[in-house]
Scaffold this motif. Structure first.
Motif, PDB file in Angstrom:
ATOM      1  N   UNK A  62       5.385   1.711  -8.587  1.00  0.00           N
ATOM      2  CA  UNK A  62       4.576   0.553  -8.990  1.00  0.00           C
ATOM      3  C   UNK A  62       3.206   0.592  -8.321  1.00  0.00           C
ATOM      4  N   UNK A  63       3.210   0.833  -7.011  1.00  0.00           N
ATOM      5  CA  UNK A  63       1.964   0.786  -6.233  1.00  0.00           C
ATOM      6  C   UNK A  63       1.006   1.884  -6.690  1.00  0.00           C
ATOM      7  N   UNK A  64       1.535   3.047  -7.065  1.00  0.00           N
ATOM      8  CA  UNK A  64       0.664   4.135  -7.523  1.00  0.00           C
ATOM      9  C   UNK A  64      -0.025   3.817  -8.850  1.00  0.00           C
ATOM     10  N   UNK A  65       0.334   2.696  -9.470  1.00  0.00           N
ATOM     11  CA  UNK A  65      -0.349   2.224 -10.677  1.00  0.00           C
ATOM     12  C   UNK A  65      -1.431   1.194 -10.333  1.00  0.00           C
ATOM     13  N   UNK A  66      -1.522   0.850  -9.048  1.00  0.00           N
ATOM     14  CA  UNK A  66      -2.480  -0.170  -8.611  1.00  0.00           C
ATOM     15  C   UNK A  66      -3.878   0.398  -8.400  1.00  0.00           C
ATOM     16  N   UNK A  67      -4.711  -0.366  -7.718  1.00  0.00           N
ATOM     17  CA  UNK A  67      -6.085   0.035  -7.432  1.00  0.00           C
ATOM     18  C   UNK A  67      -6.080   1.205  -6.462  1.00  0.00           C
ATOM     19  N   UNK A  68      -6.879   2.228  -6.756  1.00  0.00           N
ATOM     20  CA  UNK A  68      -6.911   3.402  -5.886  1.00  0.00           C
ATOM     21  C   UNK A  68      -8.245   3.507  -5.164  1.00  0.00           C
ATOM     22  N   UNK A  69      -8.182   4.092  -3.974  1.00  0.00           N
ATOM     23  CA  UNK A  69      -9.358   4.323  -3.153  1.00  0.00           C
ATOM     24  C   UNK A  69      -9.318   5.782  -2.716  1.00  0.00           C
ATOM     25  N   UNK A  70     -10.444   6.463  -2.901  1.00  0.00           N
ATOM     26  CA  UNK A  70     -10.523   7.865  -2.534  1.00  0.00           C
ATOM     27  C   UNK A  70     -11.891   8.094  -1.921  1.00  0.00           C
ATOM     28  N   UNK A  71     -11.940   8.680  -0.772  1.00  0.00           N
ATOM     29  CA  UNK A  71     -13.214   8.926  -0.113  1.00  0.00           C
ATOM     30  C   UNK A  71     -12.977   9.208   1.350  1.00  0.00           C
ATOM     31  N   UNK A  72     -13.981   8.854   2.146  1.00  0.00           N
ATOM     32  CA  UNK A  72     -13.874   9.088   3.574  1.00  0.00           C
ATOM     33  C   UNK A  72     -12.899   8.104   4.207  1.00  0.00           C
ATOM     34  N   UNK A  73     -12.073   8.627   5.076  1.00  0.00           N
ATOM     35  CA  UNK A  73     -11.133   7.776   5.813  1.00  0.00           C
ATOM     36  C   UNK A  73     -11.735   7.473   7.177  1.00  0.00           C
ATOM     37  N   UNK A  74     -11.437   6.386   7.801  1.00  0.00           N
ATOM     38  CA  UNK A  74     -10.506   5.366   7.346  1.00  0.00           C
ATOM     39  C   UNK A  74     -11.133   4.471   6.280  1.00  0.00           C
ATOM     40  N   UNK A 132       0.833  -1.191   0.000  1.00  0.00           N
ATOM     41  CA  UNK A 132       0.000   0.000   0.000  1.00  0.00           C
ATOM     42  C   UNK A 132       0.872   1.246   0.000  1.00  0.00           C
ATOM     43  N   UNK A 133       0.333   2.317  -0.559  1.00  0.00           N
ATOM     44  CA  UNK A 133       1.000   3.627  -0.519  1.00  0.00           C
ATOM     45  C   UNK A 133      -0.084   4.684  -0.650  1.00  0.00           C
ATOM     46  N   UNK A 134       0.215   5.872  -0.149  1.00  0.00           N
ATOM     47  CA  UNK A 134      -0.720   6.982  -0.251  1.00  0.00           C
ATOM     48  C   UNK A 134      -0.119   8.096  -1.075  1.00  0.00           C
ATOM     49  N   UNK A 135      -1.002   8.804  -1.742  1.00  0.00           N
ATOM     50  CA  UNK A 135      -0.646  10.043  -2.416  1.00  0.00           C
ATOM     51  C   UNK A 135      -1.719  11.035  -1.990  1.00  0.00           C
ATOM     52  N   UNK A 136      -1.351  11.930  -1.088  1.00  0.00           N
ATOM     53  CA  UNK A 136      -2.352  12.799  -0.474  1.00  0.00           C
ATOM     54  C   UNK A 136      -3.250  11.949   0.401  1.00  0.00           C
ATOM     55  N   UNK A 137      -4.554  12.015   0.150  1.00  0.00           N
ATOM     56  CA  UNK A 137      -5.498  11.193   0.917  1.00  0.00           C
ATOM     57  C   UNK A 137      -5.980   9.996   0.107  1.00  0.00           C
ATOM     58  N   UNK A 138      -5.381   9.778  -1.045  1.00  0.00           N
ATOM     59  CA  UNK A 138      -5.764   8.653  -1.913  1.00  0.00           C
ATOM     60  C   UNK A 138      -4.897   7.451  -1.575  1.00  0.00           C
ATOM     61  N   UNK A 139      -5.532   6.317  -1.329  1.00  0.00           N
ATOM     62  CA  UNK A 139      -4.847   5.068  -0.995  1.00  0.00           C
ATOM     63  C   UNK A 139      -4.727   4.206  -2.243  1.00  0.00           C
ATOM     64  N   UNK A 140      -3.536   3.665  -2.463  1.00  0.00           N
ATOM     65  CA  UNK A 140      -3.280   2.766  -3.589  1.00  0.00           C
ATOM     66  C   UNK A 140      -2.865   1.406  -3.048  1.00  0.00           C
ATOM     67  N   UNK A 141      -3.350   0.350  -3.685  1.00  0.00           N
ATOM     68  CA  UNK A 141      -3.079  -1.017  -3.242  1.00  0.00           C
ATOM     69  C   UNK A 141      -2.688  -1.868  -4.438  1.00  0.00           C
ATOM     70  N   UNK A 142      -1.696  -2.712  -4.222  1.00  0.00           N
ATOM     71  CA  UNK A 142      -1.261  -3.647  -5.250  1.00  0.00           C
ATOM     72  C   UNK A 142      -1.013  -4.986  -4.568  1.00  0.00           C
ATOM     73  N   UNK A 143      -1.627  -6.056  -5.073  1.00  0.00           N
ATOM     74  CA  UNK A 143      -1.390  -7.388  -4.510  1.00  0.00           C
ATOM     75  C   UNK A 143       0.036  -7.817  -4.802  1.00  0.00           C
TER      76      UNK A 143
END
Length: 144
Positions: A120-132, A101-112
């Motif tokens: 690499x991870x910033x090219x994976x699936x991203x999640x943006x919305x309410x945290x957590x 996992x890695x974050x860019x701002x408040x956007x979470x990126x995940x790569x299996x």
């Protein structure tokens, strides 16, 4: 006789200082410091004090260190009060499969998988919305 006595005193002082580690400056200062999940070795008292104050950039990181931009992310995600604070440099989650996992701002990126760089991870699936973010049975926050 006086010269022989001076010679013995000089040699005796030299051998005593050598045996005791004296006689000049010593560059052998090292301090092992643990700050949170990371361990560092600092080569001077000044850098050790800075590290204890939270700035370990002048010390060598031994373990638990965030990866540099081109290095594989190896830092494990650390949970506090049931929520992992994902650093922008990234962390790995010990699940099956392992996730990076890695974050860019408040956007979470995940790569299996593991062995990925932040890029690499910033090219994976991203999640943006309410945290957590609630994923894989865990909670994650960006901005750590």
């Amino acid at each position: 006789m006086k010269r022989i006595t001076q010679l013995f005193i000089t040699l005796g002082t030299f051998f005593l200082m050598t045996a005791c580690g004296g006689g000049g400056s010593s560059d052998s200062y090292t301090a092992n410091i643990s700050v949170g999940p990371t361990s560092h070795v600092c080569k001077s008292e000044v850098t050790a004090n800075l590290c204890l104050a939270g700035d370990c950039s002048q010390c060598q990181c031994l373990s638990g260190c965030p990866a540099a931009p081109g290095e594989a992310i190896t830092l494990s995600c650390i949970f506090y009060d049931g929520i992992a604070r994902v650093p922008s440099t990234g962390c790995t989650l010990a699940t099956t499969p392992v996730r990076t996992l890695a974050c860019s701002g408040t956007k979470l990126f995940v790569l299996d998988g593991q062995g990925y760089t932040r890029t690499d991870v910033l090219q994976g699936t991203s999640f943006n919305g309410l945290q957590p973010y609630e994923l894989f049975g865990f909670k994650f926050n960006c901005g750590a």
